[in-house]
Scaffold this motif. Structure first.
Motif, PDB file in Angstrom:
ATOM      1  N   GLY A  16      23.556  14.653  -2.506  1.00  0.00           N
ATOM      2  CA  GLY A  16      22.722  14.137  -1.444  1.00  0.00           C
ATOM      3  C   GLY A  16      22.691  12.622  -1.395  1.00  0.00           C
ATOM      4  N   SER A  17      21.840  12.094  -0.518  1.00  0.00           N
ATOM      5  CA  SER A  17      21.756  10.651  -0.293  1.00  0.00           C
ATOM      6  C   SER A  17      20.309  10.189  -0.325  1.00  0.00           C
ATOM      7  CB  SER A  17      22.360  10.287   1.066  1.00  0.00           C
ATOM      8  OG  SER A  17      23.733  10.616   1.132  1.00  0.00           O
ATOM      9  N   PHE A  71      27.739   3.789  -3.424  1.00  0.00           N
ATOM     10  CA  PHE A  71      26.559   2.991  -3.107  1.00  0.00           C
ATOM     11  C   PHE A  71      26.971   1.783  -2.275  1.00  0.00           C
ATOM     12  CE2 PHE A  71      23.724   4.109  -7.053  1.00  0.00           C
ATOM     13  CZ  PHE A  71      23.943   5.453  -6.794  1.00  0.00           C
ATOM     14  N   THR A  72      26.069   1.374  -1.371  1.00  0.00           N
ATOM     15  CA  THR A  72      26.294   0.179  -0.568  1.00  0.00           C
ATOM     16  C   THR A  72      25.031  -0.658  -0.544  1.00  0.00           C
ATOM     17  OG1 THR A  72      27.875   1.358   0.844  1.00  0.00           O
ATOM     18  CG2 THR A  72      26.968  -0.722   1.683  1.00  0.00           C
ATOM     19  N   ILE A  73      25.173  -1.924  -0.891  1.00  0.00           N
ATOM     20  CA  ILE A  73      24.041  -2.843  -0.837  1.00  0.00           C
ATOM     21  C   ILE A  73      24.131  -3.656   0.448  1.00  0.00           C
ATOM     22  CG2 ILE A  73      25.246  -4.670  -2.139  1.00  0.00           C
ATOM     23  CD1 ILE A  73      22.514  -5.326  -3.447  1.00  0.00           C
ATOM     24  N   GLN A  85      22.001   1.878  -0.163  1.00  0.00           N
ATOM     25  CA  GLN A  85      22.336   3.201   0.344  1.00  0.00           C
ATOM     26  C   GLN A  85      23.118   3.936  -0.734  1.00  0.00           C
ATOM     27  OE1 GLN A  85      21.533   4.760   3.317  1.00  0.00           O
ATOM     28  NE2 GLN A  85      22.500   6.549   2.376  1.00  0.00           N
ATOM     29  N   MET A  86      22.605   5.072  -1.138  1.00  0.00           N
ATOM     30  CA  MET A  86      23.207   5.831  -2.223  1.00  0.00           C
ATOM     31  C   MET A  86      23.667   7.181  -1.695  1.00  0.00           C
ATOM     32  SD  MET A  86      20.535   4.916  -5.296  1.00  0.00           S
ATOM     33  CE  MET A  86      19.218   5.879  -4.615  1.00  0.00           C
ATOM     34  N   ASN A  87      24.955   7.405  -1.719  1.00  0.00           N
ATOM     35  CA  ASN A  87      25.540   8.650  -1.242  1.00  0.00           C
ATOM     36  C   ASN A  87      26.192   9.401  -2.392  1.00  0.00           C
ATOM     37  OD1 ASN A  87      24.833   7.931   1.427  1.00  0.00           O
ATOM     38  ND2 ASN A  87      26.781   6.859   1.723  1.00  0.00           N
ATOM     39  N   LYS A  90      24.679  11.798  -8.109  1.00  0.00           N
ATOM     40  CA  LYS A  90      24.981  12.637  -9.256  1.00  0.00           C
ATOM     41  C   LYS A  90      23.773  12.660 -10.190  1.00  0.00           C
ATOM     42  CE  LYS A  90      29.796  11.079  -9.037  1.00  0.00           C
ATOM     43  NZ  LYS A  90      30.909  10.452  -9.793  1.00  0.00           N
ATOM     44  N   PRO A  91      23.645  13.703 -11.002  1.00  0.00           N
ATOM     45  CA  PRO A  91      22.520  13.735 -11.948  1.00  0.00           C
ATOM     46  C   PRO A  91      22.461  12.496 -12.837  1.00  0.00           C
ATOM     47  CG  PRO A  91      23.535  15.889 -11.808  1.00  0.00           C
ATOM     48  CD  PRO A  91      24.404  14.962 -11.000  1.00  0.00           C
ATOM     49  N   GLU A  92      23.593  11.921 -13.152  1.00  0.00           N
ATOM     50  CA  GLU A  92      23.601  10.731 -14.008  1.00  0.00           C
ATOM     51  C   GLU A  92      23.098   9.477 -13.290  1.00  0.00           C
ATOM     52  OE1 GLU A  92      26.145  12.841 -13.465  1.00  0.00           O
ATOM     53  OE2 GLU A  92      28.077  11.772 -13.345  1.00  0.00           O
ATOM     54  N   ASP A  93      22.832   9.574 -11.991  1.00  0.00           N
ATOM     55  CA  ASP A  93      22.208   8.468 -11.264  1.00  0.00           C
ATOM     56  C   ASP A  93      20.694   8.468 -11.429  1.00  0.00           C
ATOM     57  OD1 ASP A  93      24.573   9.074  -8.664  1.00  0.00           O
ATOM     58  OD2 ASP A  93      24.629   7.432 -10.128  1.00  0.00           O
TER      59      ASP A  93
END
Length: 130
Positions: A16-17, A71-73, A85-87, A90-93
């Motif tokens: 997800g995002s 990711f986009t800053i 913006q995080m697309n 992952k669980p590690e995020d």
């Protein structure tokens, strides 16, 4: 003095995002390089992304290898905000994400080093479920 307030964190499934925002007080926001860092449970805080102040009309950005391509800053100086913006999350995020501001420097356009940042927000939790 600059105050930073993050928002937009939450719980999301893997793939997800989410979009994080950081709003800054003060009239000098546009002159600061801005960064996002994160700290996962039991781990040290680490660099995620950074964006420079404008160089004429150009912005320079850098990302941690672990988030490149996902990711986009970005920043909106008129609104004193920087976003992440995080697309394809992952669980590690999963971590607490912090916004930070770096005062203008003659030595650099931006920094990936925490020690270079002068102001920090309180953080916002991002949880990615598998």
């Amino acid at each position: 003095q600059v105050q930073l307030v993050e928002s937009g964190g939450g719980l999301v499934q893997a793939g997800g995002s989410l979009r994080l925002s950081c709003t800054a007080s003060g009239r000098t926001f546009s002159s600061f390089a801005m960064g996002w860092f994160r700290q996962a449970p039991g781990k040290e805080r680490e660099f995620v992304a950074t964006i420079s102040a404008p160089v004429v009309v150009t912005y320079y950005a850098d990302y941690a290898d672990s988030v490149k391509g996902r990711f986009t800053i970005s920043r909106d100086n008129a609104k004193n905000t920087v976003s992440l913006q995080m697309n394809n999350l992952k669980p590690e995020d999963t971590a607490v994400y912090y916004c930070a501001a770096d005062r203008p420097s003659q030595d650099r356009l931006y920094s990936t080093r925490q020690a270079d940042y002068d102001y920090w927000g309180q953080g916002t939790q991002v949880t990615v479920s598998s």
